[in-house]
Scaffold this active site. Structure first.
Site, mmCIF file in Angstrom:
data_model
loop_
_atom_site.group_PDB
_atom_site.id
_atom_site.type_symbol
_atom_site.label_atom_id
_atom_site.label_comp_id
_atom_site.label_asym_id
_atom_site.label_seq_id
_atom_site.Cartn_x
_atom_site.Cartn_y
_atom_site.Cartn_z
ATOM 1 N N ARG A 1 0.804 -1.224 0.000
ATOM 2 C CA ARG A 1 0.000 0.000 0.000
ATOM 3 C C ARG A 1 0.842 1.282 0.000
ATOM 4 N NH1 ARG A 1 -3.109 -3.434 -1.350
ATOM 5 N NH2 ARG A 1 -5.081 -3.929 -0.344
ATOM 6 N N CYS B 1 -10.915 -0.935 2.295
ATOM 7 C CA CYS B 1 -10.425 -1.476 3.563
ATOM 8 C C CYS B 1 -9.803 -0.346 4.364
ATOM 9 C CB CYS B 1 -9.397 -2.573 3.315
ATOM 10 S SG CYS B 1 -10.178 -4.106 2.812
ATOM 11 N N GLU C 1 -5.192 2.383 6.688
ATOM 12 C CA GLU C 1 -4.680 2.402 5.309
ATOM 13 C C GLU C 1 -5.171 3.676 4.620
ATOM 14 O OE1 GLU C 1 -5.671 -1.041 2.843
ATOM 15 O OE2 GLU C 1 -5.885 0.299 1.130
HETATM 16 C C1 LIG Z 1 -14.999 -0.016 -2.480
HETATM 17 C C2 LIG Z 1 -13.490 0.130 -2.459
HETATM 18 C C3 LIG Z 1 -12.691 -0.965 -2.735
HETATM 19 C C4 LIG Z 1 -11.295 -0.844 -2.707
HETATM 20 N N1 LIG Z 1 -10.534 -1.936 -2.979
HETATM 21 C C5 LIG Z 1 -9.182 -1.834 -2.999
HETATM 22 C C6 LIG Z 1 -8.359 -2.965 -3.287
HETATM 23 O O1 LIG Z 1 -8.828 -4.054 -3.539
HETATM 24 N N2 LIG Z 1 -7.018 -2.777 -3.283
HETATM 25 C C7 LIG Z 1 -6.435 -1.566 -3.017
HETATM 26 O O2 LIG Z 1 -5.196 -1.464 -3.057
HETATM 27 N N3 LIG Z 1 -7.198 -0.478 -2.743
HETATM 28 C C8 LIG Z 1 -8.540 -0.578 -2.725
HETATM 29 N N4 LIG Z 1 -9.306 0.517 -2.435
HETATM 30 C C9 LIG Z 1 -8.642 1.798 -2.111
HETATM 31 C C10 LIG Z 1 -8.441 2.707 -3.351
HETATM 32 O O3 LIG Z 1 -9.357 2.372 -4.359
HETATM 33 C C11 LIG Z 1 -7.013 2.602 -3.892
HETATM 34 O O4 LIG Z 1 -6.054 2.985 -2.927
HETATM 35 C C12 LIG Z 1 -6.816 3.483 -5.137
HETATM 36 O O5 LIG Z 1 -5.561 3.217 -5.679
HETATM 37 C C13 LIG Z 1 -6.908 4.969 -4.805
HETATM 38 O O6 LIG Z 1 -6.847 5.694 -6.012
HETATM 39 P P1 LIG Z 1 -7.393 7.194 -6.077
HETATM 40 O O7 LIG Z 1 -7.169 7.701 -7.440
HETATM 41 O O8 LIG Z 1 -8.783 7.248 -5.565
HETATM 42 O O9 LIG Z 1 -6.405 7.911 -5.076
HETATM 43 P P2 LIG Z 1 -6.810 8.899 -3.874
HETATM 44 O O10 LIG Z 1 -7.583 8.112 -2.873
HETATM 45 O O11 LIG Z 1 -7.414 10.131 -4.395
HETATM 46 O O12 LIG Z 1 -5.367 9.225 -3.282
HETATM 47 C C14 LIG Z 1 -4.619 8.217 -2.637
HETATM 48 C C15 LIG Z 1 -3.174 8.707 -2.522
HETATM 49 O O13 LIG Z 1 -2.618 8.770 -3.825
HETATM 50 C C16 LIG Z 1 -2.104 10.072 -4.049
HETATM 51 N N5 LIG Z 1 -2.242 10.381 -5.481
HETATM 52 C C17 LIG Z 1 -3.357 10.431 -6.231
HETATM 53 N N6 LIG Z 1 -3.049 10.761 -7.501
HETATM 54 C C18 LIG Z 1 -1.705 10.922 -7.532
HETATM 55 C C19 LIG Z 1 -0.770 11.286 -8.539
HETATM 56 N N7 LIG Z 1 -1.148 11.555 -9.801
HETATM 57 N N8 LIG Z 1 0.543 11.366 -8.209
HETATM 58 C C20 LIG Z 1 0.965 11.108 -6.928
HETATM 59 N N9 LIG Z 1 0.133 10.780 -5.946
HETATM 60 C C21 LIG Z 1 -1.193 10.683 -6.240
HETATM 61 C C22 LIG Z 1 -2.930 10.988 -3.168
HETATM 62 O O14 LIG Z 1 -2.257 12.224 -2.931
HETATM 63 C C23 LIG Z 1 -3.042 10.119 -1.940
HETATM 64 O O15 LIG Z 1 -1.850 10.203 -1.193
HETATM 65 C C24 LIG Z 1 -10.702 0.413 -2.441
HETATM 66 C C25 LIG Z 1 -11.521 1.527 -2.182
HETATM 67 C C26 LIG Z 1 -12.904 1.395 -2.194
HETATM 68 C C27 LIG Z 1 -13.757 2.608 -1.922
#
Ligand SMILES: Cc1cc2nc3c(=O)[nH]c(=O)nc-3n(C[C@H](O)[C@H](O)[C@H](O)COP(=O)(O)OP(=O)(O)OC[C@H]3O[C@@H](n4cnc5c(N)ncnc54)[C@H](O)[C@@H]3O)c2cc1C
Length: 305
Positions: free
Chosen positions: A174, A223, A293
């Site tokens: 993560r 999670c 997380e």
């Molecule tokens: C229903 C559900 C199921 C999920 N299942 C999983 C799973 O199976 N596995 C898993 O790993 N995660 C899971 N997640 C968590 C999430 O989907 C992941 O962590 C995903 O990668 C987050 O992407 P995001 O674009 O929404 O990032 P955000 O949540 O917007 O940001 C997360 C982090 O990434 C950084 N970030 C975003 N864009 C950039 C960029 N361009 N450059 C640098 N940093 C950046 C942000 O600053 C922050 O620190 C789940 C979430 C939900 C709601």
């Protein structure tokens, strides 16, 4: 402060006091003091320089699927890569796929399937953008985001652009620490192997079914806690008898104990109180402190838990 606003191209979006709850999957929290959707790399560089001159904090928000926004909002600048410039995805040659950071993971998974590229199926059902998945090294069903990466182009806070090869990126659980405090612009991606798209599609459908039967439908940040070494946070929370535990409109899901869900109008304060209770109860029964997380925008969890 308004007299010193950055000079941006017309296509970029600039707003102040922008509500953030609907820009996250948890759907809680207040507004951002400053908000920008840059349309170009030059604009992105300009706003980073602007924040540097003012000593203002900034945060790049993807789909907001792993972020909880405090009720008081964020006093810095939120950057979102939602302009079409950041949603480009195309083959560069026959062995690598260019993917900009704003591309949704579902689109990436579908595109890889169309190409007959295996190894991206696990992204189906993970809400988010490529940028967030790189930063978090998103993973599921045995797959990890960084396993598919050849290189990442990124912008540093001073506006300079560099490219890091996969060997220069640590793929931790993560987290990809090299992407902390910088902005991933795009990545070059490669398949695990070439395969018949029908076989890939069948795996995607199987993963979708598994998620549907094991994850709640309500608003959440996925999670909430990291799995402790050799165990599952959900199992520990469930064993502590916490499924259904509520603080206002926030509750521990009855479907998956590591999901904290928002029944509709939860506040961030309610969520934080619930997270505090879960940690204390799990510590009381196991002697282990669970580590969140999900990220708390603009704050450290240690300061509020
Ligand atoms: C229903 C559900 C199921 C999920 N299942 C999983 C799973 O199976 N596995 C898993 O790993 N995660 C899971 N997640 C968590 C999430 O989907 C992941 O962590 C995903 O990668 C987050 O992407 P995001 O674009 O929404 O990032 P955000 O949540 O917007 O940001 C997360 C982090 O990434 C950084 N970030 C975003 N864009 C950039 C960029 N361009 N450059 C640098 N940093 C950046 C942000 O600053 C922050 O620190 C789940 C979430 C939900 C709601």
């Amino acid at each position: 402060m308004t007299s010193a606003l950055p000079n941006l191209s017309q296509e970029s979006v600039w707003r102040e006091h922008e509500p953030l709850a609907t820009k996250t999957t948890m759907r809680v929290g207040g507004a951002a003091r400053f908000y920008c959707e840059p349309a170009t790399e030059d604009d992105l560089g300009s706003i980073l320089m602007w924040t540097k001159e003012l000593g203002l904090d900034w945060f790049v928000l993807g789909r907001g699927a792993n972020v909880i926004v405090p009720d008081e909002g964020y006093s810095g600048l939120i950057i979102r890569l939602t302009h079409p410039h950041w949603r480009q995805i195309f083959m560069l040659d026959d062995s690598s796929l260019y993917c900009a950071s704003g591309v949704r993971l579902q689109q990436l998974s579908a595109e890889a399937c169309r190409l007959g590229w295996s190894g991206f199926e696990f992204l189906e059902g993970i809400p988010g953008t490529l940028g967030g998945a790189l930063r978090m090294n998103a993973g599921a069903m045995g797959g990890w985001m960084l396993d598919r990466v050849l290189s990442v182009r990124l912008m540093s806070p001073d506006g300079s652009v560099t490219e890091l090869q996969r060997s220069q990126l640590q793929g931790n659980y993560r987290s990809c620490p090299e992407l902390k405090g910088v902005i991933a612009l795009s990545a070059l991606l490669a398949p695990a192997q070439l395969e018949n798209p029908d076989c890939i599609r069948a795996r995607i459908q199987e993963f979708t079914q598994r998620r549907k039967s094991s994850q709640p439908r309500e608003a959440s940040a996925g999670c909430l806690f990291k799995n402790p070494e050799g165990d599952h946070a959900g199992r520990l929370i469930d064993n502590a008898g916490l499924k259904g535990l509520q603080c206002g409109q926030a509750s521990v899901s009855g479907v998956h104990a590591n999901f904290v869900v928002n029944a509709g109008s939860a506040t961030s304060a309610e969520l934080i109180e619930l997270i505090r209770k879960i940690r204390q109860e799990v510590f009381a029964s196991t002697g282990k402190w669970l580590e969140p997380e999900a990220l708390l925008l603009g704050k450290n969890w240690e300061d509020v838990l």
